[in-house]
Design an enzyme around this catalytic site. Structure first.
Site, PDB file in Angstrom:
ATOM      1  N   CYS A   2       7.936   6.202  -1.254  1.00 24.55           N
ATOM      2  CA  CYS A   2       8.039   7.289  -2.207  1.00 24.55           C
ATOM      3  C   CYS A   2       8.364   6.683  -3.575  1.00 24.55           C
ATOM      4  CB  CYS A   2       9.148   8.231  -1.794  1.00 24.55           C
ATOM      5  SG  CYS A   2       8.996   8.747  -0.089  1.00 24.55           S
ATOM      6  N   ARG A  27       2.537   5.732  -5.120  1.00 16.66           N
ATOM      7  CA  ARG A  27       3.448   5.405  -4.016  1.00 16.66           C
ATOM      8  C   ARG A  27       3.509   6.503  -2.961  1.00 16.66           C
ATOM      9  NH1 ARG A  27       7.364   1.256  -5.933  1.00 16.66           N
ATOM     10  NH2 ARG A  27       8.502   1.658  -4.037  1.00 16.66           N
ATOM     11  N   TRP A  75       5.923  10.316   0.192  1.00 15.23           N
ATOM     12  CA  TRP A  75       5.014   9.943   1.269  1.00 15.23           C
ATOM     13  C   TRP A  75       5.797  10.199   2.541  1.00 15.23           C
ATOM     14  CZ3 TRP A  75       4.902   6.485   5.359  1.00 15.23           C
ATOM     15  CH2 TRP A  75       3.646   6.308   5.954  1.00 15.23           C
ATOM     16  N   ASN A  99      14.032   7.004  -1.056  1.00 16.89           N
ATOM     17  CA  ASN A  99      12.868   6.274  -0.555  1.00 16.89           C
ATOM     18  C   ASN A  99      13.378   5.391   0.584  1.00 16.89           C
ATOM     19  OD1 ASN A  99      10.586   4.719  -0.209  1.00 16.89           O
ATOM     20  ND2 ASN A  99      10.917   3.483  -2.043  1.00 16.89           N
ATOM     21  N   GLY A 100      12.780   5.486   1.754  1.00 18.03           N
ATOM     22  CA  GLY A 100      13.243   4.687   2.884  1.00 18.03           C
ATOM     23  C   GLY A 100      13.417   5.568   4.110  1.00 18.03           C
ATOM     24  N   GLU A 485     -12.531  -6.473   6.590  1.00 18.73           N
ATOM     25  CA  GLU A 485     -12.155  -5.790   5.342  1.00 18.73           C
ATOM     26  C   GLU A 485     -13.165  -4.677   5.012  1.00 18.73           C
ATOM     27  OE1 GLU A 485      -9.659  -5.487   3.561  1.00 18.73           O
ATOM     28  OE2 GLU A 485     -10.407  -4.780   1.647  1.00 18.73           O
ATOM     29  N   LYS A 489     -12.197  -0.710   4.596  1.00 18.29           N
ATOM     30  CA  LYS A 489     -12.513   0.113   3.423  1.00 18.29           C
ATOM     31  C   LYS A 489     -13.213   1.400   3.853  1.00 18.29           C
ATOM     32  CE  LYS A 489     -10.419  -1.196   0.955  1.00 18.29           C
ATOM     33  NZ  LYS A 489      -9.642  -2.366   1.126  1.00 18.29           N
ATOM     34  N   GLU A 492     -10.683   3.767   5.547  1.00 16.08           N
ATOM     35  CA  GLU A 492      -9.690   4.313   4.617  1.00 16.08           C
ATOM     36  C   GLU A 492     -10.231   5.416   3.740  1.00 16.08           C
ATOM     37  OE1 GLU A 492      -8.720   0.524   2.592  1.00 16.08           O
ATOM     38  OE2 GLU A 492      -6.727   1.397   2.474  1.00 16.08           O
ATOM     39  N   HIS A 508     -19.516 -10.012  24.619  1.00 17.18           N
ATOM     40  CA  HIS A 508     -18.364 -10.018  25.527  1.00 17.18           C
ATOM     41  C   HIS A 508     -17.758  -8.626  25.679  1.00 17.18           C
ATOM     42  CE1 HIS A 508     -18.619 -14.340  25.775  1.00 17.18           C
ATOM     43  NE2 HIS A 508     -18.735 -14.357  24.452  1.00 17.18           N
ATOM     44  N   LYS A 607       0.021   3.730  -1.663  1.00 14.52           N
ATOM     45  CA  LYS A 607      -0.349   2.390  -2.134  1.00 14.52           C
ATOM     46  C   LYS A 607       0.686   1.332  -1.750  1.00 14.52           C
ATOM     47  CE  LYS A 607      -2.894  -0.215  -5.026  1.00 14.52           C
ATOM     48  NZ  LYS A 607      -3.979  -0.626  -4.137  1.00 14.52           N
TER      49      LYS A 607
HETATM   50  C1  F6R Z   1      -6.014  -1.404   2.066  1.00  9.97           C
HETATM   51  C2  F6R Z   1      -4.705  -1.508   1.498  1.00  9.97           C
HETATM   52  C3  F6R Z   1      -3.575  -1.836   2.389  1.00  9.97           C
HETATM   53  C4  F6R Z   1      -2.690  -2.914   1.732  1.00  9.97           C
HETATM   54  C5  F6R Z   1      -1.451  -3.176   2.581  1.00  9.97           C
HETATM   55  C6  F6R Z   1      -0.597  -4.277   2.015  1.00  9.97           C
HETATM   56  O1  F6R Z   1      -6.964  -1.059   1.116  1.00  9.97           O
HETATM   57  O2  F6R Z   1      -4.527  -1.335   0.327  1.00  9.97           O
HETATM   58  O3  F6R Z   1      -4.012  -2.249   3.636  1.00  9.97           O
HETATM   59  O4  F6R Z   1      -3.449  -4.059   1.582  1.00  9.97           O
HETATM   60  O5  F6R Z   1      -0.687  -2.012   2.676  1.00  9.97           O
HETATM   61  O6  F6R Z   1      -0.186  -3.974   0.729  1.00  9.97           O
HETATM   62  P1  F6R Z   1       0.273  -5.101  -0.263  1.00  9.97           P
HETATM   63  O7  F6R Z   1      -0.911  -5.943  -0.553  1.00  9.97           O
HETATM   64  O8  F6R Z   1       0.762  -4.357  -1.468  1.00  9.97           O
HETATM   65  O9  F6R Z   1       1.364  -5.863   0.425  1.00  9.97           O
END
Ligand code: F6R
Length: 612
Positions: A2, A27, A75, A99-100, A485, A489, A492, A508, A607
């Site tokens: 948050c 956040r 969040w 936050n936490g 990756e 994407k 997500e 396999h 994020k």
């Molecule tokens: C995916 C994404 C997340 C972050 C992950 C780690 O698009 O953004 O998977 O990569 O939460 O976050 P950081 O890099 O900030 O430690």
């Protein structure tokens, strides 16, 4: 995860709180709220489900002016996103933003209910409000009350608390979730990160674990976990900040902008780090770091999500290019398992935000183990990870606003490749290879621009995917993490289930999934694994699978009934992973656009994952 902001001033702080919330929305964005004390010390609280803009609209309907206040963007952890679960939480004259996670909240809730406290939310945070109220009934200042509350809380918190009976005072506490103090002239602030305050101050102090702070407009008093008043270092932030960072320019979405910013982000990551003799210069690594790095015999990389995927690519590079054994692990696994310690090992964390709880916990754990040194690869200057690591290399991607990481990923890879080249020289290994890496890095921004120009072709391609339930991504060698990756994407931002496999692993088990409803996406650079990959493609094709191959123009692929080839320009093998993620990012973006999902703030995500 948050976002928190609090302000004590002599002027009206409503604009500061709202502006801070907008900057913190990355956040968490399921609900938001603020509490302010008006000029008669009335406690006014507004909360709203959904984006910060909804709170702003609500705020405009009222005339609230005040000089003490707290605000929060949420969040959800405990209790679904709703108005009643939004912060601040109130207990008569006490207001709290947090936050936490308070792990013992159930026990405290039961105790407080017995004391006749009525709970109006399902959150763990509400116990902090009632517990503070209970403690203050016994007397003392807000600070003293919080000093009695904190030992009763188990878990993580960055929290700011306000008492309407004593305007002009905020108390903050930190354990596990970051909290910083922003210092102004006749005004002071608390926030979960610098970004919230950077337009009003450049002077910050970071609270350490266990610290409690009392903030007024003139004074800041910090106490450590033993209740002893202490000083924390004053930091002048040099974060590049422009008022227009929230301006999308010619783009419709932040993710689209960030995908297209990649050539510039990579140029920034490389700036001043390549000399005229094709050598890598990393000024952040001083003599002590160089001395330690020259001794390393092993590398342990720890990260989460996209940053972990960058680590997986780096593992291929460290082992194949510099010959240094390398392990990569997800931080949430690393921190809880019993480790067999390697000798002379370098501990690398990779993180865009530098605040990811699991990655930070892994770093803290590494200090108790026998690593030679810790190195953070990070985007956020002054973040906890950077401050707590022995050394750090900033990726300089610029602020990444979209929740799904794109430019940070390619900038991380760029810096990791710089590090590979740097280690080659430091360890007197293959200098010619260092030069080759540098030459490839020089052309990287240009190569990324060239592949970005395929956006129109990929936009058309996206129409083949939007109605699919499941997509498979395949890659071999350093393209395998790129497949992972790419799948992440797509999941997500378009909410389509996607799974990635090493192409050789298909037979396999996953081959059973292949039919003409499941598209298979493959990246195929022109490298030594190409012929092996072609065999995998034939296996899928002969079973009726539909293939989309992003291939080097000279890789010898031709379109056929069930194979669509997207022919891409030449790229140097050393930088191919950085190049081939671009079309996959674009594809996810265009598929999500057709599906109409919230591409910048996908459901359920935030994020910066500052909770475990
Ligand atoms: C995916 C994404 C997340 C972050 C992950 C780690 O698009 O953004 O998977 O990569 O939460 O976050 P950081 O890099 O900030 O430690």
């Amino acid at each position: 995860m948050c976002g928190i902001i609090g302000a004590v001033s002599q002027r009206d702080i409503a604009g500061i709180l709202i502006d801070g919330l907008r900057r913190l929305e990355y956040r968490g964005y399921d609900s938001s709220g603020l509490a302010m004390l008006d000029d008669k010390a009335n406690l006014i609280c507004l909360r709203k489900l959904g984006k910060v803009q909804f709170l702003v609209n609500e705020f405009k309907k009222h005339t609230i002016i005040g000089s003490t206040g707290i605000a929060h963007t949420r969040w959800a952890t405990h209790g679904q996103p709703s108005k009643k679960n939004a912060h601040p939480h109130i207990s008569e004259y006490i207001a709290v933003v947090h936050n936490g996670i308070i792990e013992n909240h159930q026990k405290l809730r039961t105790q407080l209910k017995k004391l006749k406290y009525v709970f109006t939310s399902e959150t763990d945070t509400e116990v902090i409000a009632h517990l503070t109220h209970w403690e203050l009934q016994k007397g003392g200042t807000l600070l003293e009350g919080i000093q009695r509350v904190i030992p009763q809380l188990h878990g993580t918190y960055g929290a700011v608390i306000m008492d309407s009976r004593t305007p002009g005072i905020l108390v903050g506490a930190r354990s596990g979730s970051p909290l910083i103090i922003g210092l102004g002239k006749d005004e002071n602030f608390l926030a979960s990160d610098q970004l919230a305050l950077i337009s009003i101050t450049r002077c910050f102090m970071y609270l350490e674990e266990g610290d409690i702070v009392e903030v007024t407009n003139r004074k800041v008093r910090i106490f450590n976990q033993n209740g002893i008043e202490i000083k924390r270092k004053l930091i002048k932030s040099n974060i590049q900040y422009q008022d227009n960072i929230y301006d999308k320019g010619i783009y419709c979405h932040y993710i689209q902008k960030e995908i297209h910013e990649q050539p510039d982000a990579i140029k920034n990551a490389l700036a001043d780090r390549l000399d005229n003799h094709n050598r890598v210069i990393l000024n952040e690594l001083n003599k002590k770091a160089q001395n330690l790095l020259s001794k390393i015999e092993h590398i342990q990389i720890v990260a989460c999500g996209t940053s972990y995927n960058a680590g997986m690519v780096a593992r291929y590079w460290f082992e194949s290019l510099s010959g240094i054994p390398c392990d990569v692990e997800i931080a949430s696994e690393f921190r809880y398992r019993k480790l067999a310690q390697r000798k002379n090992s370098l501990f690398i964390t990779i993180s865009q935000s530098g605040e990811t709880a699991d990655t930070l916990a892994a770093l803290r754990l590494s200090k108790k183990l026998n690593y030679l040194l810790s190195l953070a690869i990070c985007n956020v200057i002054g973040s906890s990870l950077v401050r707590e690591s022995d050394f750090s290399l900033m990726i300089r991607a610029g602020i990444e606003i979209s929740v799904a990481s794109t430019k940070a990923f390619t900038a991380q890879l760029t810096v990791l490749l710089l590090l590979v080249a740097y280690l080659l020289r430091l360890k007197n290994k293959n200098i010619a290879l260092e030069h080759d890496i540098v030459k490839a890095l020089h052309v990287l921004p240009f190569r990324i621009s060239s592949v970005l120009s395929y956006k129109d072709i990929i936009e058309v391609l996206a129409k083949d995917f939007f109605d699919k339930n499941y997509v498979i991504f395949l890659g071999r060698g350093d393209q395998f993490p790129i497949a992972i990756e790419g799948a992440l994407k797509l999941k997500e931002i378009s909410y389509i289930h996607a799974e990635a496999y090493a192409a050789g692993e298909l037979k396999h088990g996953p081959l059973a999934l292949i039919d003409n409803h499941v598209p298979v996406i493959i990246t195929a650079p022109n490298n030594k694994l190409l012929e092996k990959l072609k065999v995998n493609i034939a296996e899928i094709s002969s079973r009726g699978g539909i293939l989309y191959v992003f291939a080097d123009k000279d890789a010898g692929f031709v379109n056929s009934k069930n194979i669509k080839v997207i022919s891409l320009p030449y790229v140097e093998e050393l930088i191919a992973p950085i190049f081939y993620i671009i079309p996959l990012q674009l594809l996810s973006y265009y598929v999500a656009l057709i599906k109409g999902t919230d591409v910048d703030q996908p459901r359920n995500l935030a994020k910066s994952v500052t909770v475990e």
